[in-house]
Design a protein around this motif. Structure first.
Motif, PDB file in Angstrom:
ATOM      1  N   GLY A 124       0.323 -39.274  -5.824  1.00 52.38           N
ATOM      2  CA  GLY A 124      -0.784 -39.133  -5.311  1.00 52.38           C
ATOM      3  C   GLY A 124      -2.130 -39.694  -5.885  1.00 52.38           C
ATOM      4  N   LEU A 130      -1.259 -35.440  -2.759  1.00 54.32           N
ATOM      5  CA  LEU A 130      -0.616 -36.476  -1.491  1.00 54.32           C
ATOM      6  C   LEU A 130      -1.142 -35.252  -0.702  1.00 54.32           C
ATOM      7  N   LEU A 142       9.854 -35.608  -5.754  1.00 52.44           N
ATOM      8  CA  LEU A 142       9.918 -35.882  -7.031  1.00 52.44           C
ATOM      9  C   LEU A 142       9.132 -35.000  -7.703  1.00 52.44           C
ATOM     10  N   HIS A 143       9.940 -33.910  -8.803  1.00 49.14           N
ATOM     11  CA  HIS A 143       8.470 -33.673  -9.625  1.00 49.14           C
ATOM     12  C   HIS A 143       8.987 -33.343 -11.195  1.00 49.14           C
ATOM     13  N   ILE A 144       7.825 -34.179 -11.607  1.00 50.95           N
ATOM     14  CA  ILE A 144       8.438 -33.887 -13.763  1.00 50.95           C
ATOM     15  C   ILE A 144       7.827 -32.338 -13.648  1.00 50.95           C
ATOM     16  N   VAL A 155      -2.102 -39.964 -13.423  1.00 50.45           N
ATOM     17  CA  VAL A 155      -1.389 -40.518 -12.512  1.00 50.45           C
ATOM     18  C   VAL A 155      -0.653 -42.051 -12.852  1.00 50.45           C
TER      19      VAL A 155
HETATM   20  N1  SAH Z   1      -3.794 -31.187  -7.942  1.00 51.80           N
HETATM   21  C1  SAH Z   1      -3.063 -32.355  -7.485  1.00 51.80           C
HETATM   22  C2  SAH Z   1      -1.957 -33.291  -9.225  1.00 51.80           C
HETATM   23  C3  SAH Z   1      -2.488 -34.996  -8.732  1.00 51.80           C
HETATM   24  S1  SAH Z   1      -1.936 -35.531 -10.410  1.00 51.80           S
HETATM   25  C4  SAH Z   1      -1.389 -31.994  -7.677  1.00 51.80           C
HETATM   26  O1  SAH Z   1      -1.294 -30.560  -8.082  1.00 51.80           O
HETATM   27  O2  SAH Z   1      -0.213 -32.804  -7.076  1.00 51.80           O
HETATM   28  C5  SAH Z   1      -1.664 -36.872  -9.685  1.00 51.80           C
HETATM   29  C6  SAH Z   1      -0.676 -37.734  -9.322  1.00 51.80           C
HETATM   30  O3  SAH Z   1       0.025 -37.338 -10.788  1.00 51.80           O
HETATM   31  C7  SAH Z   1      -0.242 -36.980  -8.413  1.00 51.80           C
HETATM   32  O4  SAH Z   1      -0.264 -36.988  -6.829  1.00 51.80           O
HETATM   33  C8  SAH Z   1       1.179 -37.145  -9.037  1.00 51.80           C
HETATM   34  O5  SAH Z   1       1.557 -38.753  -8.300  1.00 51.80           O
HETATM   35  C9  SAH Z   1       1.784 -37.832 -10.029  1.00 51.80           C
HETATM   36  N2  SAH Z   1       1.999 -36.955 -10.952  1.00 51.80           N
HETATM   37  C10 SAH Z   1       0.776 -35.690 -12.079  1.00 51.80           C
HETATM   38  N3  SAH Z   1       1.431 -34.626 -12.275  1.00 51.80           N
HETATM   39  C11 SAH Z   1       3.058 -34.774 -11.364  1.00 51.80           C
HETATM   40  C12 SAH Z   1       4.799 -34.042 -12.024  1.00 51.80           C
HETATM   41  N4  SAH Z   1       4.580 -32.828 -12.943  1.00 51.80           N
HETATM   42  N5  SAH Z   1       5.604 -33.910 -10.764  1.00 51.80           N
HETATM   43  C13 SAH Z   1       5.163 -35.606 -10.611  1.00 51.80           C
HETATM   44  N6  SAH Z   1       4.695 -36.451 -10.893  1.00 51.80           N
HETATM   45  C14 SAH Z   1       3.432 -36.371 -11.269  1.00 51.80           C
END
Ligand code: SAH
Length: 256
Positions: A124, A130, A142-144, A155
């Motif tokens: 995103g 997103l 998917l969450h890291i 990103v």
């Molecule tokens: N405030 C926004 C942060 C976007 S960070 C939010 O809450 O979504 C920009 C991009 O990095 C995210 O859209 C995602 O694609 C990726 N990203 C950042 N941290 C992440 C995490 N912990 N897990 C998965 N994707 C992550």
């Protein structure tokens, strides 16, 4: 160490890294570098905010080929067209109906879905991630796993972690047995367009039979999408569902 055979590389070549509306060209460049390090080569840019410029190429540190071959599209729907499985990444744990996976789990599922079609992992915007509408084009989240007090990665750093897991999943994989790849040969997971078409039809049908009443159609549809995503709905199942919807709409179906 780290060398992939041609079958394993072929799997990575069916995986698209999709970056949505990225603001900083430097992040796109850094993501291209992260991808190339891991042998993931297909970059899709959805409506990038600015041209790549010097900064983008400088940060790619030699991954110009990934940038030059990147596909630029206007909408996420176009970016995921033809995909059998799409994962949206999120820094926040949204309480939604999407199945939530760790990067490692996603890499495994992604690898299994490159048989029926392409796979996309969607990243995103730097500030706001997103939108819900964009997540609705995804089959899973998917969450890291991070410290919840500071969960948002840059990103390109997120792209790096995901691409590393994608490569690791290939390195750790025994060659697929003939039986496992042929088992569902005649019924594969429906692709993104088939699912969107089915959802539109479902919506029309529910509207025509006046199902929504006082329910909020958007919420109902989101929940139903969650259900179909969990089920990994197949091409044949979509055909049956659409037959049922047509029947409910009073249209003639092949069976009648
Ligand atoms: N405030 C926004 C942060 C976007 S960070 C939010 O809450 O979504 C920009 C991009 O990095 C995210 O859209 C995602 O694609 C990726 N990203 C950042 N941290 C992440 C995490 N912990 N897990 C998965 N994707 C992550």
């Amino acid at each position: 160490m780290g060398i992939l055979n041609t079958d394993q590389q072929a799997v990575l070549d069916r995986i698209r890294i999709v970056m949505v509306n990225t603001s900083h060209p430097g992040n796109i460049g850094a993501a291209a570098r992260a991808m190339k390090n891991m042998g993931v080569r297909r970059l899709v840019l959805v409506d990038p905010a600015t041209a790549l410029g010097d900064e983008g190429y400088r940060r790619s540190a030699g991954a110009e080929d990934i940038l030059n071959e990147a596909v630029v599209v206007k909408t996420l729907a176009a970016g995921v067209a033809g995909c059998a499985w799409v994962a949206g990444t999120s820094a926040r744990l949204r309480s939604m109906q999407w199945p939530l996976y760790l990067p490692r789990e996603c890499a495994q599922i992604a690898s299994e879905n490159t048989v029926p079609g392409d796979v996309a992992i969607v990243f995103g915007r730097e500030r706001v991630g997103l939108t819900n509408a964009e997540l609705e084009l995804c089959n899973a989240l998917l969450h890291i796993p991070t410290d919840p007090d500071y969960s948002s990665l840059n990103v390109a750093a997120a792209v790096q972690i995901v691409c590393y897991e994608l490569r690791l999943a290939q390195l750790g994989k025994a060659l697929p047995s003939a039986s496992s790849s042929k088992k569902h040969r005649d019924d594969v997971p429906a692709n993104s367009e088939a699912m969107q078409g089915m959802y539109q039809h479902l919506y029309q049908m529910l509207d025509e039979v006046k199902f929504f009443g006082t329910h909020n159609p958007e919420i109902v549809m989101r929940r139903l999408k969650g259900l179909f995503n969990r089920a990994r709905t197949t091409v044949h199942e979509v055909a049956i569902l659409r037959g049922i919807f047509s029947a409910a709409q009073g249209k003639k179906t092949r069976r009648s």
